[in-house]
Design a protein around this motif. Structure first.
Motif, mmCIF file in Angstrom:
data_model
loop_
_atom_site.group_PDB
_atom_site.id
_atom_site.type_symbol
_atom_site.label_atom_id
_atom_site.label_comp_id
_atom_site.label_asym_id
_atom_site.label_seq_id
_atom_site.Cartn_x
_atom_site.Cartn_y
_atom_site.Cartn_z
ATOM 1 N N GLN A 98 0.995 -1.064 0.025
ATOM 2 C CA GLN A 98 -0.136 -0.013 -0.010
ATOM 3 C C GLN A 98 1.016 1.396 -0.011
ATOM 4 N N GLU A 99 0.634 2.131 -0.852
ATOM 5 C CA GLU A 99 1.381 3.630 -0.851
ATOM 6 C C GLU A 99 2.777 3.320 -1.030
ATOM 7 N N TRP A 100 3.337 2.214 -1.794
ATOM 8 C CA TRP A 100 4.862 1.733 -1.582
ATOM 9 C C TRP A 100 5.452 3.125 -2.318
ATOM 10 N N GLN A 101 5.264 3.796 -3.221
ATOM 11 C CA GLN A 101 5.872 4.902 -3.581
ATOM 12 C C GLN A 101 6.188 5.903 -2.712
ATOM 13 N N GLN A 102 5.350 6.210 -1.798
ATOM 14 C CA GLN A 102 5.719 7.025 -0.789
ATOM 15 C C GLN A 102 6.639 6.761 0.287
ATOM 16 N N ILE A 103 7.007 5.507 0.427
ATOM 17 C CA ILE A 103 7.755 5.002 1.583
ATOM 18 C C ILE A 103 9.314 5.431 1.468
ATOM 19 N N PRO A 104 9.889 5.518 0.355
ATOM 20 C CA PRO A 104 11.297 6.158 0.190
ATOM 21 C C PRO A 104 11.361 7.379 0.626
ATOM 22 N N GLY A 105 10.348 8.385 0.445
ATOM 23 C CA GLY A 105 10.443 9.521 1.074
ATOM 24 C C GLY A 105 10.155 9.744 2.657
ATOM 25 N N LEU A 106 9.844 8.495 2.989
ATOM 26 C CA LEU A 106 9.512 8.561 4.580
ATOM 27 C C LEU A 106 10.494 8.138 5.277
ATOM 28 N N ALA A 107 11.581 6.890 4.784
ATOM 29 C CA ALA A 107 12.533 6.425 5.389
ATOM 30 C C ALA A 107 13.354 5.910 4.562
ATOM 31 N N HIS A 108 14.457 5.764 5.014
ATOM 32 C CA HIS A 108 15.521 4.490 4.382
ATOM 33 C C HIS A 108 14.927 3.204 4.589
ATOM 34 N N SER A 165 27.080 1.648 2.536
ATOM 35 C CA SER A 165 27.276 1.515 3.883
ATOM 36 C C SER A 165 26.454 2.084 4.911
ATOM 37 N N ALA A 166 26.098 1.565 6.152
ATOM 38 C CA ALA A 166 25.307 2.126 7.156
ATOM 39 C C ALA A 166 25.620 3.519 7.297
ATOM 40 N N ASP A 167 26.996 4.159 7.195
ATOM 41 C CA ASP A 167 27.153 5.689 7.431
ATOM 42 C C ASP A 167 26.272 6.341 6.465
ATOM 43 N N ALA A 168 26.006 5.895 5.401
ATOM 44 C CA ALA A 168 25.429 6.680 4.459
ATOM 45 C C ALA A 168 23.991 7.007 4.719
ATOM 46 N N LEU A 169 23.351 6.277 5.750
ATOM 47 C CA LEU A 169 22.021 6.337 6.077
ATOM 48 C C LEU A 169 21.975 7.695 7.210
ATOM 49 N N CYS A 170 23.123 8.145 7.455
ATOM 50 C CA CYS A 170 23.024 9.207 8.658
ATOM 51 C C CYS A 170 22.903 10.515 8.087
ATOM 52 N N GLY A 171 23.251 10.519 6.682
ATOM 53 C CA GLY A 171 23.411 11.950 6.106
ATOM 54 C C GLY A 171 22.224 12.591 5.415
ATOM 55 N N GLN A 172 21.210 11.766 5.690
ATOM 56 C CA GLN A 172 19.545 12.448 5.281
ATOM 57 C C GLN A 172 18.610 11.603 5.851
ATOM 58 N N ALA A 173 17.425 11.991 5.925
ATOM 59 C CA ALA A 173 16.407 11.469 6.890
ATOM 60 C C ALA A 173 15.695 10.301 6.009
ATOM 61 N N SER A 174 15.814 10.101 4.837
ATOM 62 C CA SER A 174 15.082 9.079 4.113
ATOM 63 C C SER A 174 15.679 8.890 2.856
ATOM 64 N N GLY A 175 15.332 7.716 2.021
ATOM 65 C CA GLY A 175 15.352 7.957 0.685
ATOM 66 C C GLY A 175 16.739 6.879 0.270
ATOM 67 N N ARG A 176 17.365 6.166 0.897
ATOM 68 C CA ARG A 176 18.528 5.353 0.508
ATOM 69 C C ARG A 176 18.097 3.641 0.866
ATOM 70 N N VAL A 177 18.706 2.874 0.070
ATOM 71 C CA VAL A 177 18.500 1.705 0.304
ATOM 72 C C VAL A 177 19.860 0.821 0.549
ATOM 73 N N LEU A 178 20.094 0.109 1.728
ATOM 74 C CA LEU A 178 21.175 -0.402 1.914
ATOM 75 C C LEU A 178 20.793 -1.996 2.260
ATOM 76 N N GLU A 179 21.677 -2.733 1.522
ATOM 77 C CA GLU A 179 21.453 -4.232 1.523
ATOM 78 C C GLU A 179 22.560 -4.819 2.461
ATOM 79 N N LEU A 180 22.044 -5.492 3.502
ATOM 80 C CA LEU A 180 23.020 -6.332 4.173
ATOM 81 C C LEU A 180 23.005 -7.839 4.111
#
Length: 218
Positions: free
Chosen positions: A117-127, A155-170
């Protein structure tokens, strides 16, 4: 600004696979707390085997004494189906526009991300942290694969630079345990010990969940 991390699921029941994954994510992010978010009514599956209150009780027992794991029961307190976009909007309103907000999913769930549901909105809300699951791969032509290609970071460090919008694989160690298999095992009269914490198994027996006989089997 502190990072806020959520890991949602039905947790029906919570097991060592859930707990180890959450702890691995916490450690990869610098020992930040991971908030386990049990859903009220899962939109993509049938009824749960245990009630919301029972699943919450099992989670409380499972994480007792582990400071890096916490419980956020907001979806259990909200009426209707539990949609991730609604939860993230609520959290974003509480945390403010600038706080890094992270949601954790497995590769299997992320593969169907474009059906949420509303998947297009999720990257604007969170990493999004995608935890690789053995035997599960993304279709290269799919929307989730495109999202990973466009927004992926290393890297996880990249998630700290902004509020949302990035995808990290672990790719942490994965315990191949399923809640479905645990329910089937209990219903068939077999013990799930060492698949779930002992305190969880004891409570499942006490409440007679999943077809368990309310006796002490260990």
């Amino acid at each position: 600004m502190p990072m806020h991390v959520i890991y949602g699921g039905t947790f029906d029941p919570v097991h060592h696979g859930h707990l180890r994954l959450a702890l691995e994510v916490s450690e990869r992010l610098g020992n930040v707390p991971v908030n386990l978010v049990p859903c009220h009514i899962p939109p993509h599956r049938g009824e749960t085997g245990a009630t919301a209150a029972q699943r919450l009780r099992l989670l409380e027992l499972a994480i007792a004494g582990e400071p890096c794991l916490q419980i956020d029961d907001r979806e259990l307190r909200r009426e209707g189906a539990s949609y991730t976009a609604d939860t993230l909007r609520q959290l974003r309103n509480e945390l403010g526009a600038d706080a890094p907000l992270v949601m954790v999913v497995g590769t299997d769930a992320f593969a169907g991300f474009d059906r949420w549901q509303e998947w297009q909105q999720i990257p604007g809300l969170a990493h999004i942290i995608v935890v690789r699951r053995p035997g599960t791969a993304l279709d290269r032509e799919s929307e989730p694969a495109r999202l990973l290609a466009e927004r992926g970071v290393e890297s996880a460090d990249a998630l700290c630079g902004q509020a949302s919008g990035r995808v990290l694989e672990l790719d942490p160690p994965w315990l191949d345990i399923s809640a479905t298999g645990i329910r089937e095992r209990i219903g068939g009269g077999q013990s799930p010990r060492y698949l779930v914490p002992d305190a969880v198994w004891a409570e499942i027996q006490r409440m007679g969940l999943y077809g368990a006989c309310p006796v002490n089997n260990f």
